[in-house]
Design an enzyme around this catalytic site. Structure first.
Site, PDB file in Angstrom:
ATOM      1  N   GLU A  33       0.830  -1.214   0.000  1.00  0.00           N
ATOM      2  CA  GLU A  33       0.000   0.000   0.000  1.00  0.00           C
ATOM      3  C   GLU A  33       0.862   1.261   0.000  1.00  0.00           C
ATOM      4  O   GLU A  33       0.527   2.236  -0.664  1.00  0.00           O
ATOM      5  CB  GLU A  33      -0.942   0.014   1.212  1.00  0.00           C
ATOM      6  CG  GLU A  33      -2.048  -1.032   1.153  1.00  0.00           C
ATOM      7  CD  GLU A  33      -3.006  -0.830  -0.019  1.00  0.00           C
ATOM      8  OE1 GLU A  33      -3.010   0.265  -0.614  1.00  0.00           O
ATOM      9  OE2 GLU A  33      -3.735  -1.781  -0.355  1.00  0.00           O
ATOM     10  N   TYR A  39      -6.395   6.291   4.522  1.00  0.00           N
ATOM     11  CA  TYR A  39      -6.564   5.268   3.490  1.00  0.00           C
ATOM     12  C   TYR A  39      -5.773   3.991   3.841  1.00  0.00           C
ATOM     13  O   TYR A  39      -6.315   2.879   3.816  1.00  0.00           O
ATOM     14  CB  TYR A  39      -6.123   5.808   2.109  1.00  0.00           C
ATOM     15  CG  TYR A  39      -5.904   4.676   1.165  1.00  0.00           C
ATOM     16  CD1 TYR A  39      -6.991   4.053   0.556  1.00  0.00           C
ATOM     17  CD2 TYR A  39      -4.630   4.151   0.951  1.00  0.00           C
ATOM     18  CE1 TYR A  39      -6.812   2.942  -0.254  1.00  0.00           C
ATOM     19  CE2 TYR A  39      -4.434   3.050   0.150  1.00  0.00           C
ATOM     20  CZ  TYR A  39      -5.532   2.456  -0.456  1.00  0.00           C
ATOM     21  OH  TYR A  39      -5.353   1.353  -1.235  1.00  0.00           O
ATOM     22  N   ASP A  61      -9.569   5.804  -2.039  1.00  0.00           N
ATOM     23  CA  ASP A  61      -8.438   6.260  -2.855  1.00  0.00           C
ATOM     24  C   ASP A  61      -8.978   6.897  -4.142  1.00  0.00           C
ATOM     25  O   ASP A  61     -10.198   7.030  -4.315  1.00  0.00           O
ATOM     26  CB  ASP A  61      -7.463   5.111  -3.140  1.00  0.00           C
ATOM     27  CG  ASP A  61      -8.025   4.097  -4.131  1.00  0.00           C
ATOM     28  OD1 ASP A  61      -9.252   4.139  -4.417  1.00  0.00           O
ATOM     29  OD2 ASP A  61      -7.258   3.269  -4.642  1.00  0.00           O
TER      30      ASP A  61
END
Ligand code: SF4
Length: 344
Positions: free
Chosen positions: A44, A125, A143
């Site tokens: 991520e 996020y 996102d």
């Protein structure tokens, strides 16, 4: 709420369609073969600001070098930056290591949203992504891909860059989230945005939720998301010098406390070495950083001796030090423009 979703059954139908589509059509990506929070976290962070195809080799090399959080926590920072070199936005790598060291103190990977969010470099996020994918906790992700899909599903007419609109779409994401399978659902929504609900020309005929999409129903899928225009980029020119001495190149290292690229090695800029004799332009290239478009002009130069703060680095060692992306690009374009004699 969404068009065509006016009761719980319709909402469940949308979730089911999206999950079934994801099970069948998801791309086989290395970080999807695991729920290990360390691996999910690394992927991520790498995927922020960087395309999937570009991330894959970095992800695999990084994990081969730092296979777990303990290996990352105990590595010298120089090694972490060298493994990251080329991905850009180096504060991400520094924050990864800072967070790894906090986790090493805790002795276990955090398992809830608040503890994940408290790690260096982890925003809303990323905390939601790890919490949902690794621990099945019900936190929706928001996102760029998800925002686009939601703005089309709801035909959101506000500016997608505004905080108010993001909050509104965040509330929709919360409502849509499948609480039985939050990790799969979040990934399905992101995958839909990445592969079907494309920024230009969305592939609505292949979309599993087209029946519930307001923009599609109105024939306006290309009108969303709405964006107000960005200011044009600043333009800056910089002059870099390639000064060689036998098989060595003159470089300087940014101090550990630098705001940008701390610890990275750079080529000298012309005004940093007034004693250098500049022999001619060898190459030029452009490089964008945030909202600034740099043009770097590279010159060959000579100097009698290294000024204070500069060091001769062996060319054969350049792969092993944390060289900035602009220094790499400058040396590559310098070499590419060198004639048969090696002189540009
Ligand atoms: Fe996106 Fe088209 Fe699907 Fe609507 S129908 S979510 S615009 S791909």
């Amino acid at each position: 709420m969404l068009a065509g979703i006016n009761d719980g059954a319709a909402l469940r139908r949308l979730r089911r369609r999206l999950l079934q589509w994801y099970a069948k059509h998801q791309r086989d990506l290395p970080w999807r073969r695991t729920r290990d929070p360390y691996r999910v976290w690394i992927s991520e962070i790498m995927l922020q600001q960087t395309r999937v195809a570009a991330v894959i080799p970095y992800y695999e090399r990084f994990l081969a070098r730092f296979p777990d959080v303990w290996a990352l926590a105990s590595a010298p920072e120089e090694h972490v930056l060298a493994a990251w070199a080329g991905l850009g936005y180096y504060s991400r790598a520094r924050n990864l290591q800072k967070a790894a060291r906090s986790i090493a103190v805790l002795r276990r990977f955090p398992r809830d949203y608040a503890s994940l969010r408290a790690l260096a470099g982890v925003g809303d996020y990323t905390a939601s992504a790890i919490a949902s994918i690794s621990f099945d906790l019900p936190h929706p992700v928001l996102d760029g891909n998800v925002l686009r899909v939601l703005s089309r599903l709801t035909a959101e007419r506000g500016n997608i860059r505004s905080e108010l609109v993001r909050r509104r779409l965040g509330a929709i994401a919360e409502e849509l989230l499948d609480r039985q399978h939050p990790g799969q659902f979040n990934q399905a929504l992101m995958e839909l945005g990445a592969t079907v609900c494309l920024p230009k020309q969305p592939l609505c005929s292949k979309c599993p939720v087209s029946a519930q999409c307001t923009a599609r129903r109105q024939g306006q899928e290309n009108h969303f998301p709405v964006r107000s225009s960005r200011p044009s980029p600043n333009r800056v020119e910089k002059q870099l010098l390639v000064i060689e001495n036998r098989a060595r190149v003159l470089l300087w290292q940014r101090p550990a406390g630098s705001r940008r690229l701390a610890g990275f090695w750079e080529l000298p800029e012309r005004e940093q070495v007034p004693g250098a004799v500049v022999q001619g332009e060898a190459a030029s290239f452009r490089h964008a950083i945030v909202n600034t478009l740099y043009t770097f002009v590279v010159y060959r130069a000579t100097i009698r001796r290294a000024p204070p703060g500069f060091h001769w680095q062996e060319r054969r060692n350049l792969d092993r030090i944390a060289l900035s992306t602009t220094a790499k690009k400058a040396l590559a374009s310098f070499a590419a423009n060198a004639g048969p004699s090696g002189v540009p």
